[in-house]
Design a protein around this motif. Structure first.
Motif, PDB file in Angstrom:
ATOM      1  N   VAL A 103       0.852  -1.184   0.000  1.00 38.09           N
ATOM      2  CA  VAL A 103       0.000   0.000   0.000  1.00 38.09           C
ATOM      3  C   VAL A 103       0.883   1.227   0.000  1.00 38.09           C
ATOM      4  O   VAL A 103       1.867   1.300   0.737  1.00 38.09           O
ATOM      5  N   SER A 104       0.537   2.183  -0.826  1.00 36.36           N
ATOM      6  CA  SER A 104       1.230   3.472  -0.829  1.00 36.36           C
ATOM      7  C   SER A 104       0.215   4.547  -0.506  1.00 36.36           C
ATOM      8  O   SER A 104      -0.914   4.513  -0.989  1.00 36.36           O
ATOM      9  N   ASP A 135       9.304   6.353  15.896  1.00 39.02           N
ATOM     10  CA  ASP A 135       9.392   4.906  15.729  1.00 39.02           C
ATOM     11  C   ASP A 135       8.038   4.265  15.448  1.00 39.02           C
ATOM     12  O   ASP A 135       7.949   3.066  15.196  1.00 39.02           O
ATOM     13  N   ASN A 136       6.986   5.064  15.480  1.00 44.60           N
ATOM     14  CA  ASN A 136       5.670   4.547  15.111  1.00 44.60           C
ATOM     15  C   ASN A 136       4.803   5.693  14.591  1.00 44.60           C
ATOM     16  O   ASN A 136       5.079   6.863  14.846  1.00 44.60           O
ATOM     17  N   TYR A 140       1.068   1.756  13.637  1.00 39.99           N
ATOM     18  CA  TYR A 140       2.036   1.186  12.697  1.00 39.99           C
ATOM     19  C   TYR A 140       3.455   1.418  13.192  1.00 39.99           C
ATOM     20  O   TYR A 140       3.827   2.523  13.583  1.00 39.99           O
ATOM     21  N   VAL A 141       4.259   0.359  13.141  1.00 40.28           N
ATOM     22  CA  VAL A 141       5.670   0.459  13.499  1.00 40.28           C
ATOM     23  C   VAL A 141       6.422   0.974  12.274  1.00 40.28           C
ATOM     24  O   VAL A 141       6.215   0.505  11.155  1.00 40.28           O
ATOM     25  N   ILE A 142       7.293   1.951  12.478  1.00 40.05           N
ATOM     26  CA  ILE A 142       8.121   2.464  11.392  1.00 40.05           C
ATOM     27  C   ILE A 142       9.346   1.576  11.290  1.00 40.05           C
ATOM     28  O   ILE A 142      10.172   1.521  12.195  1.00 40.05           O
ATOM     29  N   PHE A 169       8.543   7.229   5.385  1.00 41.86           N
ATOM     30  CA  PHE A 169       8.485   6.287   6.489  1.00 41.86           C
ATOM     31  C   PHE A 169       7.989   4.968   5.924  1.00 41.86           C
ATOM     32  O   PHE A 169       6.968   4.922   5.236  1.00 41.86           O
ATOM     33  N   VAL A 170       8.694   3.868   6.200  1.00 39.55           N
ATOM     34  CA  VAL A 170       8.283   2.531   5.782  1.00 39.55           C
ATOM     35  C   VAL A 170       7.635   1.887   6.987  1.00 39.55           C
ATOM     36  O   VAL A 170       8.273   1.726   8.021  1.00 39.55           O
ATOM     37  N   LEU A 171       6.345   1.534   6.843  1.00 41.41           N
ATOM     38  CA  LEU A 171       5.567   1.013   7.973  1.00 41.41           C
ATOM     39  C   LEU A 171       5.376  -0.479   7.864  1.00 41.41           C
ATOM     40  O   LEU A 171       5.429  -1.052   6.774  1.00 41.41           O
TER      41      LEU A 171
END
Length: 172
Positions: A103-104, A135-136, A140-142, A169-171
């Motif tokens: 998902v983007s 960090d989140n 969602y955790v980053i 940020f990549v979650l």
């Protein structure tokens, strides 16, 4: 395979699992076309480039977004799948099951007040103390942070970003 920095990362997942080389570029087909040309001059074959705004470059006949070529490829895939008794939707489900759902959520915020912009990015770069990022994001955790303004990318082995002018940020 090539995609721009604002695109879904599914192509990266496919490339990793299938053993293809994956390259990410700045936004726009001028960057992807130039990268394709560079890779071709190194003796490499470029199979696909795409960008999140429904732009595809299938092969290297046209080193730019090519809707006609992409439509032809899709028609050929649909015809082949029909001979196998499958639909495009079934094949898409196969792709998601094989390589994961991606998902983007790309957004743009326009602010012309430079002090506000600087304060916002300073806050993100010093979120939990000096030189720390969040960090989140809600639940969602980053997993990764890419600050292209400073050149930092926690997902790269050397922690150096490969492009510029955005924040990612990549979650999980």
């Amino acid at each position: 395979m090539i995609s721009s920095t604002v695109s879904s990362k599914i192509l990266k997942a496919i490339a990793k699992q299938e053993g293809f080389n994956f390259v990410e570029t700045l936004t726009g087909f001028k960057w992807m076309g130039n990268k394709a040309w560079e890779l071709m001059n190194e003796g490499k074959t470029v199979l696909l480039a795409f960008e999140e705004a429904i732009g595809y470059m299938c092969g290297t006949t046209v080193l730019d977004k090519d809707g006609v070529g992409a439509a032809m490829q899709l028609a050929q895939l649909a015809a082949y799948l029909e001979t196998q008794g499958k639909s495009l939707r079934q094949h898409l489900d196969f792709i998601y099951n094989e390589y994961g759902y991606h998902v983007s959520n790309n957004s743009y915020f326009i602010c012309h007040h430079q002090p506000t912009i600087e304060a916002m990015f300073h806050r993100l770069r010093n979120f939990n103390g000096p030189e720390t990022y969040p960090d989140n994001l809600d639940s969602y955790v980053i997993q990764g942070v890419r600050d292209l303004t400073t050149g930092y990318d926690s997902t790269e082995p050397d922690k150096k970003a490969v492009s510029s002018n955005s924040f990612t940020f990549v979650l999980s």
